[in-house]
Design a protein around this motif. Structure first.
Motif, PDB file in Angstrom:
ATOM      1  N   GLU A   1      67.387  34.130  46.553  1.00 18.27           N
ATOM      2  CA  GLU A   1      67.584  35.196  47.540  1.00 18.27           C
ATOM      3  C   GLU A   1      69.040  35.636  47.540  1.00 18.27           C
ATOM      4  O   GLU A   1      69.354  36.817  47.598  1.00 18.27           O
ATOM      5  CB  GLU A   1      67.246  34.712  48.960  1.00 18.27           C
TER       6      GLU A   1
ATOM      7  N   LYS B   1      58.884  35.265  41.604  1.00 18.76           N
ATOM      8  CA  LYS B   1      58.222  34.870  42.840  1.00 18.76           C
ATOM      9  C   LYS B   1      56.721  34.928  42.610  1.00 18.76           C
ATOM     10  O   LYS B   1      56.218  35.882  42.039  1.00 18.76           O
ATOM     11  CB  LYS B   1      58.595  35.833  43.972  1.00 18.76           C
ATOM     12  N   PRO B   2      56.034  33.897  43.049  1.00 22.13           N
ATOM     13  CA  PRO B   2      54.584  33.909  42.838  1.00 22.13           C
ATOM     14  C   PRO B   2      53.914  34.946  43.734  1.00 22.13           C
ATOM     15  O   PRO B   2      54.406  35.249  44.822  1.00 22.13           O
ATOM     16  CB  PRO B   2      54.154  32.493  43.222  1.00 22.13           C
ATOM     17  N   LEU B   3      52.800  35.477  43.269  1.00 25.50           N
ATOM     18  CA  LEU B   3      52.047  36.425  44.077  1.00 25.50           C
ATOM     19  C   LEU B   3      51.272  35.658  45.144  1.00 25.50           C
ATOM     20  O   LEU B   3      50.903  34.510  44.955  1.00 25.50           O
ATOM     21  CB  LEU B   3      51.070  37.201  43.199  1.00 25.50           C
TER      22      LEU B   3
ATOM     23  N   ARG C   1      48.229  34.666  47.849  1.00 21.00           N
ATOM     24  CA  ARG C   1      46.866  34.220  47.577  1.00 21.00           C
ATOM     25  C   ARG C   1      45.921  35.402  47.351  1.00 21.00           C
ATOM     26  O   ARG C   1      45.012  35.348  46.531  1.00 21.00           O
ATOM     27  CB  ARG C   1      46.376  33.376  48.756  1.00 21.00           C
TER      28      ARG C   1
ATOM     29  N   LEU D   1      46.356  38.032  45.931  1.00 18.96           N
ATOM     30  CA  LEU D   1      46.512  38.690  44.634  1.00 18.96           C
ATOM     31  C   LEU D   1      46.345  37.708  43.478  1.00 18.96           C
ATOM     32  O   LEU D   1      46.641  38.044  42.340  1.00 18.96           O
ATOM     33  CB  LEU D   1      47.879  39.368  44.564  1.00 18.96           C
TER      34      LEU D   1
ATOM     35  N   PHE E   1      49.352  40.096  35.785  1.00 22.55           N
ATOM     36  CA  PHE E   1      50.664  39.895  36.397  1.00 22.55           C
ATOM     37  C   PHE E   1      50.989  38.411  36.518  1.00 22.55           C
ATOM     38  O   PHE E   1      50.142  37.614  36.911  1.00 22.55           O
ATOM     39  CB  PHE E   1      50.735  40.551  37.772  1.00 22.55           C
TER      40      PHE E   1
ATOM     41  N   ALA F   1      56.028  38.421  40.783  1.00 20.61           N
ATOM     42  CA  ALA F   1      56.778  39.619  41.135  1.00 20.61           C
ATOM     43  C   ALA F   1      58.224  39.220  41.327  1.00 20.61           C
ATOM     44  O   ALA F   1      58.554  38.040  41.385  1.00 20.61           O
ATOM     45  CB  ALA F   1      56.223  40.251  42.404  1.00 20.61           C
TER      46      ALA F   1
ATOM     47  N   ILE G   1      62.165  40.755  43.090  1.00 21.82           N
ATOM     48  CA  ILE G   1      62.828  41.781  43.889  1.00 21.82           C
ATOM     49  C   ILE G   1      64.047  42.236  43.108  1.00 21.82           C
ATOM     50  O   ILE G   1      64.882  41.422  42.707  1.00 21.82           O
ATOM     51  CB  ILE G   1      63.186  41.229  45.281  1.00 21.82           C
TER      52      ILE G   1
ATOM     53  N   ARG H   1      63.712  46.901  45.766  1.00 21.54           N
ATOM     54  CA  ARG H   1      62.303  47.180  45.550  1.00 21.54           C
ATOM     55  C   ARG H   1      61.640  46.019  44.826  1.00 21.54           C
ATOM     56  O   ARG H   1      62.277  45.267  44.089  1.00 21.54           O
ATOM     57  CB  ARG H   1      62.141  48.462  44.703  1.00 21.54           C
ATOM     58  N   VAL H   2      60.335  45.907  45.044  1.00 21.97           N
ATOM     59  CA  VAL H   2      59.576  44.853  44.388  1.00 21.97           C
ATOM     60  C   VAL H   2      59.079  45.367  43.039  1.00 21.97           C
ATOM     61  O   VAL H   2      58.644  46.515  42.944  1.00 21.97           O
ATOM     62  CB  VAL H   2      58.378  44.445  45.269  1.00 21.97           C
ATOM     63  N   ALA H   3      59.192  44.556  42.017  1.00 20.77           N
ATOM     64  CA  ALA H   3      58.613  44.921  40.723  1.00 20.77           C
ATOM     65  C   ALA H   3      57.689  43.805  40.279  1.00 20.77           C
ATOM     66  O   ALA H   3      57.992  42.622  40.473  1.00 20.77           O
ATOM     67  CB  ALA H   3      59.713  45.134  39.686  1.00 20.77           C
ATOM     68  N   LEU H   4      56.576  44.181  39.699  1.00 15.84           N
ATOM     69  CA  LEU H   4      55.632  43.182  39.201  1.00 15.84           C
ATOM     70  C   LEU H   4      56.068  42.713  37.822  1.00 15.84           C
ATOM     71  O   LEU H   4      56.623  43.486  37.036  1.00 15.84           O
ATOM     72  CB  LEU H   4      54.233  43.785  39.129  1.00 15.84           C
TER      73      LEU H   4
ATOM     74  N   ASP I   1      52.212  39.845  32.788  1.00 21.38           N
ATOM     75  CA  ASP I   1      51.780  38.655  32.063  1.00 21.38           C
ATOM     76  C   ASP I   1      51.239  39.166  30.732  1.00 21.38           C
ATOM     77  O   ASP I   1      50.138  39.698  30.652  1.00 21.38           O
ATOM     78  CB  ASP I   1      50.698  37.948  32.880  1.00 21.38           C
TER      79      ASP I   1
ATOM     80  N   THR J   1      55.326  48.562  46.796  1.00 19.06           N
ATOM     81  CA  THR J   1      55.078  48.561  45.369  1.00 19.06           C
ATOM     82  C   THR J   1      53.580  48.369  45.175  1.00 19.06           C
ATOM     83  O   THR J   1      53.018  47.373  45.637  1.00 19.06           O
ATOM     84  CB  THR J   1      55.858  47.424  44.684  1.00 19.06           C
TER      85      THR J   1
ATOM     86  N   PRO K   1      42.534  44.402  44.716  1.00 19.33           N
ATOM     87  CA  PRO K   1      41.482  44.920  45.577  1.00 19.33           C
ATOM     88  C   PRO K   1      42.002  46.120  46.381  1.00 19.33           C
ATOM     89  O   PRO K   1      43.179  46.147  46.745  1.00 19.33           O
ATOM     90  CB  PRO K   1      41.161  43.753  46.513  1.00 19.33           C
TER      91      PRO K   1
ATOM     92  N   VAL L   1      44.348  45.864  49.388  1.00 17.24           N
ATOM     93  CA  VAL L   1      45.757  45.517  49.251  1.00 17.24           C
ATOM     94  C   VAL L   1      46.554  46.800  49.017  1.00 17.24           C
ATOM     95  O   VAL L   1      46.352  47.489  48.023  1.00 17.24           O
ATOM     96  CB  VAL L   1      45.975  44.529  48.082  1.00 17.24           C
TER      97      VAL L   1
ATOM     98  N   LEU M   1      53.000  45.505  47.707  1.00 18.89           N
ATOM     99  CA  LEU M   1      53.924  44.413  47.995  1.00 18.89           C
ATOM    100  C   LEU M   1      55.180  45.000  48.615  1.00 18.89           C
ATOM    101  O   LEU M   1      55.573  46.108  48.283  1.00 18.89           O
ATOM    102  CB  LEU M   1      54.318  43.691  46.705  1.00 18.89           C
TER     103      LEU M   1
ATOM    104  N   ASN N   1      59.300  43.958  50.193  1.00 19.28           N
ATOM    105  CA  ASN N   1      60.389  42.998  50.274  1.00 19.28           C
ATOM    106  C   ASN N   1      60.799  42.873  51.724  1.00 19.28           C
ATOM    107  O   ASN N   1      61.317  43.816  52.316  1.00 19.28           O
ATOM    108  CB  ASN N   1      61.546  43.509  49.407  1.00 19.28           C
TER     109      ASN N   1
ATOM    110  N   GLY O   1      64.034  39.636  51.292  1.00 21.13           N
ATOM    111  CA  GLY O   1      63.998  38.704  50.174  1.00 21.13           C
ATOM    112  C   GLY O   1      62.689  37.963  50.024  1.00 21.13           C
ATOM    113  O   GLY O   1      62.488  37.269  49.040  1.00 21.13           O
TER     114      GLY O   1
ATOM    115  N   LEU P   1      58.651  37.976  49.462  1.00 23.57           N
ATOM    116  CA  LEU P   1      57.631  38.845  48.892  1.00 23.57           C
ATOM    117  C   LEU P   1      56.438  38.820  49.835  1.00 23.57           C
ATOM    118  O   LEU P   1      55.877  37.765  50.112  1.00 23.57           O
ATOM    119  CB  LEU P   1      57.237  38.283  47.530  1.00 23.57           C
TER     120      LEU P   1
ATOM    121  N   ASP Q   1      49.197  30.940  54.199  1.00 28.10           N
ATOM    122  CA  ASP Q   1      49.611  31.238  52.827  1.00 28.10           C
ATOM    123  C   ASP Q   1      50.875  32.069  52.780  1.00 28.10           C
ATOM    124  O   ASP Q   1      51.159  32.698  51.771  1.00 28.10           O
ATOM    125  CB  ASP Q   1      48.491  31.977  52.098  1.00 28.10           C
TER     126      ASP Q   1
ATOM    127  N   ARG R   1      39.411  35.973  35.394  1.00 32.97           N
ATOM    128  CA  ARG R   1      40.247  36.285  34.254  1.00 32.97           C
ATOM    129  C   ARG R   1      39.749  35.573  33.012  1.00 32.97           C
ATOM    130  O   ARG R   1      39.473  34.383  33.044  1.00 32.97           O
ATOM    131  CB  ARG R   1      41.646  35.781  34.592  1.00 32.97           C
TER     132      ARG R   1
END
Lengths: 939, 157
Positions: free
Chosen positions: A400, A735-737, A739, A741, A747, A750, A752, A757-760, A763, B34, B40, B43, B46, B48, B51, B53, B83, B149
């Motif tokens: 952070e 950062k993990p997505l 639950r 997602l 992906f 994600a 910051i 802004r957040v970017a994905l 994968d 974002t 789904p 949603v 995302l 920020n 800091g 997510l 979560d 997946r």
């Protein structure tokens, strides 16, 4: 109550650590059974465990600990010789203890269990009676009539002060009428070592300062001393110890080698030889005392001593043990310990009393272990045990902070005030430094997982009836603990493979001219921001012929294809799912779930796996993993108005296709976009289409202008990712997505970005699978026929494969193909008896190829009324070849079988398991368009 | 007699909703989201949050309410879930009201479909009806219909 829980938890953690070391030490002991230091370690571990367990009232643990400790105590004091039954029993002891500890994690009390057989076995062994063989992990009933041991061991030896030279010296050996196998081996080995020692002494005369030589001599003496004490040859032991002390001082630089010393050492060798000769013939040492020699050595060691404070001791009590611990043990085990210590005091000559020796134990550096192998580090005063969760949250916070810093920096750039700029710069440096340090706290030496391998290799080798020497190099190499965890399973699997498949049984090795024991080398090091882990065995290597045969057998490819693979490609077959060359499935490995999973797991953490093998000479597996996962370099690219991060580890190169007269170079083969990269076909994934970012659903999303392509690699397959724009690389915090997602494909998490802004994070492997770009490559149809395996490798050629009327497959070399097009049926016009289409504002004459191939029906139109045209360019003109469905572009070794008499065909070959005709394009064109003839011969 | 608890209220598609304040982490103004492709539809994306997510849910979709105007700048009600934080997009945040569970009535028959599982009860307020949401079920999305997946399961070796 809670405080107690905390203590119990600590006890468990510590005990696990100790047990892990135990496994390692046991295996080491099997190789050098007389290593007193290791025996001492083991003894201490079990002693501590026993005492702690007693304190907490864990009775089973206490009893098990005591039984093991008892046996080890006797071993350590040299009253028993270690044999493999003992090791097995001790390992079973450790396993049982571990089982109880594991169960204690969840319940406050021990489970009930019957350890009597195990404890009885340990006691029997400790009493010098052979116990029934214990299988490694279960405890069989004790046999009723244990046969007596050939060399009886006195039940309790009086604490013989070691300074009393003669009394009770050769222990049990004296009674043995004949020299047993072990002793003979000892004598032989020692004689060999002595010969080497003499050679080294000779060399030392020319180079008295050579540290390596001195160390070698020291090691020889150290071994001699350990072995002698193990066999109870006290005279040998004392002589060796005196010499060892001298060498220790030479090695540390406190003394320099003089001629006098060399002479005395030569004398010592003579005396040792004399003793060995006596032992060989009579089984016992000579009655002579050799006090002069020992005194002489002691004098050389002590008199010229530069710094008297140096710990001259080097013996019975190993390592920097904590003083209180030592004292408690002294009280509990007065005889052996005291004897050992006073032996040290006397043999080590200088008039240091016991107290001063104790004092020497305290500074950690003073009594550092003789060899550099990691022993129990007693760092209690300089280290703190920290919960891993705390470190993780610390890491998150630093992440952070890094992001916050990144957001602040642009402001500073616009700011004129120097104080503000200076403050931000300071913050910048501190943040960077903090990030480095915190990352460092999460680093663990690789030995944390390697410590399990000696035991694993031992058990495996026993199970497979093989002999394996495991060599570990670079144990101190550090990597992030999450990564450490992630490479543990793959490493275990690879080691299993090496022992089970790689290293041959002793007989086969000897037949191949190798030593009976295989060598398995594990090496770790840092290289360019990556951690390299190598697993090398000197086994049989990978038989590529077998691999090829197996691939054909499993229907993965035809024999011709298999034969056409070069060695590198054949090696890669091992990474196909379900591939195994093992003839039979053992419980160790060979079930075919293997290398592909290992590779995938490694790729998931941004690692790679490289395999090198020489038939008959061994295999090297090279793993490369990043140092840390939390912060990774990534390339940013935007598509459909969103930015995405692509991990640098999967990046190969960046391409920009400028629009030319033929468009921007992206072609569609039945909806699958491809482009050519250095003559090879690169499958493309249109990110906007794959992620459904386009505003109009159903749009293919082919870029109209210049195309930006990120070439990436997933599971060994290359493909290009078509994006709108490529930005700069950036260090990102993963950062993990959440639950909600978790199930979303493509992906990896994600991040910051600097602007908040957040970017994905893409994968790449998931994207490849989701888009089917890899699936298409993987799922080559299995061979239903196999031509006899070609022995010669044919030159490879890239072919365009298509249908031509019915199911007949035809191919032309890709070199002659300019483009692939689809035209609506209606756009075909006729001029002068010739079918043409308007193509790029020119007239493209069309040739219905089927008409020129003997016995070939005309191709059907596509359901949508369009026709496929292969644009063939030669002599500055283009001709459209009207063909059926276009199947694929393949690179295969071409083994042409001529088909004489068939008009329009050069011959046929097996391509992708189908008989495929190769068009005689020059012939066809000659017939259809005489003006263009002579072009497009097939090489 | 009955103990009261504070409830955070907000408006969405003309309705008044309430959530137990203890489940709410914070309320924030509109933020740039974002999008998460292939996620789904519920949603929204995302964001920020200092800091952190945070996954943002489109509460209109979640409650099967008609979509809002395209130029809307919805606000966030950030929930504290097991979560991690989860944000709900709402039209407008209202005031905090003290309510007692004794005042709750079962949702009227007219409320049907998915909303029925998400509404704990209704509460008659002067001039309006307050729908009390169940934070636990709101955060629980129905399992995605998408196939799992096709990634090779990293089986234990």
């Amino acid at each position: 109550m809670e405080a107690l829980d905390e203590i119990v938890k600590e006890f468990l953690v510590e005990s696990y650590e100790n047990l892990d070391r135990l496994d390692q030490d046991f295996v080491r002991l099997e190789k050098s059974p007389a290593d007193r230091e290791t025996l001492g370690n083991l003894f201490r571990v079990l002693h501590t465990l026993k005492s702690s367990a007693g304190m907490f009232g864990f009775q089973r643990l206490e009893k098990l600990g005591h039984a093991g400790e008892h046996l080890l105590g006797r071993l350590r004091d040299g009253r028993l010789a270690l044999n493999s039954a003992m090791v097995t029993a001790l390992l079973a002891d450790a396993d049982t203890i571990r089982g109880i500890l594991r169960q204690l994690e969840t319940s406050p009390t021990e489970t009930a269990g019957d350890d009597r057989t195990l404890i009885e076995t340990l006691h029997l062994l400790a009493d010098g009676k052979p116990a029934p063989a214990l299988p490694a992990r279960s405890v069989p009933p004790a046999s009723p009539n244990p046969p007596p041991l050939p060399s009886p061991v006195p039940k309790s030896l009086p604490a013989a002060p070691a300074s009393s030279t003669a009394a009770g010296a050769p222990a049990a050996r004296g009674d043995a009428p004949e020299v047993d196998e072990l002793t003979r081996e000892f004598v032989l080995e020692t004689q060999e070592n002595l010969a080497q020692l003499v050679r080294h002494l000779g060399k030392l005369e020319d180079a008295p300062g050579d540290h390596a030589l001195i160390s070698a001599v020291f090691r020889t003496l150290h071994t001699l001393r350990g072995n002698s004490s193990f066999f109870g040859f006290t005279k040998l032991e004392r002589i060796a110890r005196a010499a060892e002390d001298l060498l220790e001082r030479l090695r540390s630089g406190a003394l320099t080698l003089t001629l006098e010393m060399t002479e005395v050492l030569h004398d010592m060798v003579e005396v040792v030889r004399e003793l060995l000769a006596a032992i060989q013939s009579t089984g016992r040492e000579t009655p002579h005392e050799y006090r002069d020699l020992i005194a002489c050595l002691a004098q050389l060691t002590g008199v010229t001593a530069g710094s008297p404070s140096r710990a001259p001791n080097k013996a019975a009590w190993p390592g920097p043990a904590a003083v209180p611990n030592l004292q408690s043990q002294l009280q509990e085990f007065p005889s052996p310990t005291a004897a050992g210590l006073s032996a040290t005091a006397t043999a080590a000559a200088p008039p240091a009393d016991f107290q001063s020796q104790l004092g020497d134990f305290q500074p950690p550096a003073a009594a550092a272990p003789a060899n550099s192998e990691p022993r129990a580090p007693d760092l209690a005063e300089s280290t703190v045990r920290v919960d891993v969760g705390l470190l993780d949250s610390l890491m998150t916070l630093v992440g952070e902070l890094v992001l916050a810093r990144n957001r602040l920096l642009p402001f500073a750039a616009d700011h004129a005030e120097t104080a503000y700029v200076a403050a931000t710069q300071r913050l910048d440096t501190i943040t960077t430094e903090l990030q480095e340090r915190v990352m460092k706290t999460r680093m663990q030496p690789i030995s944390a997982i390697w410590s399990k391998f000696p035991r694993l290799v031992r058990d495996l080798a026993h199970a497979c009836g093989k002999q394996v020497n495991l060599v570990l190099e670079g144990q101190g190499t550090e990597l992030d603990r999450t990564l450490l965890e992630a490479v543990k399973d793959p490493l275990t699997h690879l080691i299993r493979n090496s022992v089970d498949h790689g290293i041959e049984p002793p007989a086969a090795r000897v037949a191949a001219g190798k030593p009976p024991a295989g060598r398995l080398l594990l090496r770790a090091c840092h290289e360019g921001g990556l951690v390299i882990i190598e697993i090398t065995d000197d086994g049989r290597g990978i038989d590529l012929a077998r691999v090829r045969a197996k691939a054909v057998e499993r229907g993965l490819m035809s024999a011709a294809q298999a034969a056409g693979l070069n060695d590198r490609e054949a090696m890669d077959l091992i990474f196909l799912p379900g591939f195994s060359t093992a003839e039979k499935t053992t419980h160790v490995s060979g079930r075919g779930v293997g290398m592909d999973v290992v590779k995938t797991n490694l790729e998931n953490i941004g690692g790679t796996l490289d395999l090198r093998s020489r038939d008959g000479a061994g295999t090297t597996l090279r793993l490369k993993v990043p140092l840390t996962l939390a912060i990774i370099p990534a390339l940013l690219a935007s598509c459909g108005g969103e930015r995405f991060a692509i991990p640098q580890t999967s990046l190969l190169e960046l391409l920009r296709l400028e629009p030319g007269p033929d468009g921007n170079g992206i072609e569609l083969i039945y909806g699958a976009p491809v482009c050519r990269l250095r003559g090879q076909l690169l499958p493309l994934v249109l990110l906007s289409r794959e992620l459904r970012l386009a505003a109009e659903p159903g749009e293919p999303g082919l870029p109209s202008g210049p195309a930006s392509i990120v070439v990436v690699q997933a599971e060994g397959h290359r493909f290009g990712l078509v994006v709108d724009q490529i930005h700069d690389p950036e260090e990102i915090v993963v950062k993990p997505l959440g639950r909600l997602l978790q199930g979303v494909p493509c992906f990896a998490g994600a991040t910051i970005l600097g602007d908040g802004r957040v970017a994905l994070i893409l994968d790449v492997v998931g994207l490849a699978l989701h888009s089917g770009v890899v699936e298409r490559i993987r799922e080559r149809p299995p061979a239903e026929e196999t031509a006899p395996a070609g022995t010669t490798t044919e030159p490879e050629q890239t072919l365009l494969v298509f249908e031509l009327g019915g199911a007949e497959r035809m191919a032309v070399p890709l070199d002659v193909v300019a483009r692939l097009e689809q035209f609506p049926r209606a756009s075909i016009e006729r001029t002068g008896g010739q079918e043409v289409v308007q193509y790029q504002s020119r007239i493209l004459p069309l040739v219905r190829v089927a008409a020129f191939v003997a016995g070939c029906p005309a191709p059907e139109e596509n359901p949508d009324g369009s026709v496929d045209v292969v644009v063939y360019a030669a002599h500055g003109r283009s001709i459209g070849l009207l063909v059926g469905r276009i199947r694929d572009i393949v690179r295969v070794p071409l083994k042409l079988q001529p088909s004489p008499g068939r008009r329009g065909l050069l011959g046929s070959a097996i391509v992708q398991h189908h008989v495929t005709g190769l068009l005689d394009l020059p012939g066809i064109l000659q017939e259809a368009q005489p003006s263009l003839a002579g072009a497009g011969e097939i090489s | 007699m009955d103990r009261t608890h504070p409830y955070t209220t907000f408006r969405l598609a003309g309705l008044l909703f309430g959530l137990r304040a203890s489940a709410v982490l914070e309320l924030t103004r509109h933020r740039e989201l974002t999008r998460v492709p292939l996620a789904p539809p519920t949603v929204a994306g995302l964001m920020n949050l200092r800091g952190r997510l945070v996954t943002v849910l489109d509460l209109r979709r979640r409650l099967d309410l008609p979509p809002g105007p395209a130029d809307a700048r919805p606000m966030h009600v950030v929930l504290n879930t097991p979560d991690g934080p989860l944000s709900l997009l709402v039209d407008e945040v209202g005031e905090v009201t003290e309510l007692s569970e004794a005042d709750f009535e079962p949702p009227p028959e007219s409320v049907r479909g998915v909303a029925r599982e998400l509404i704990l009860g209704v509460c008659q307020l002067p001039g309006s009806l307050l729908l009390i949401l169940n934070p636990a079920t709101v955060a629980n999305l129905p399992p995605p219909p998408a196939a799992p997946r096709p990634h090779p399961t990293p089986a234990r070796l």
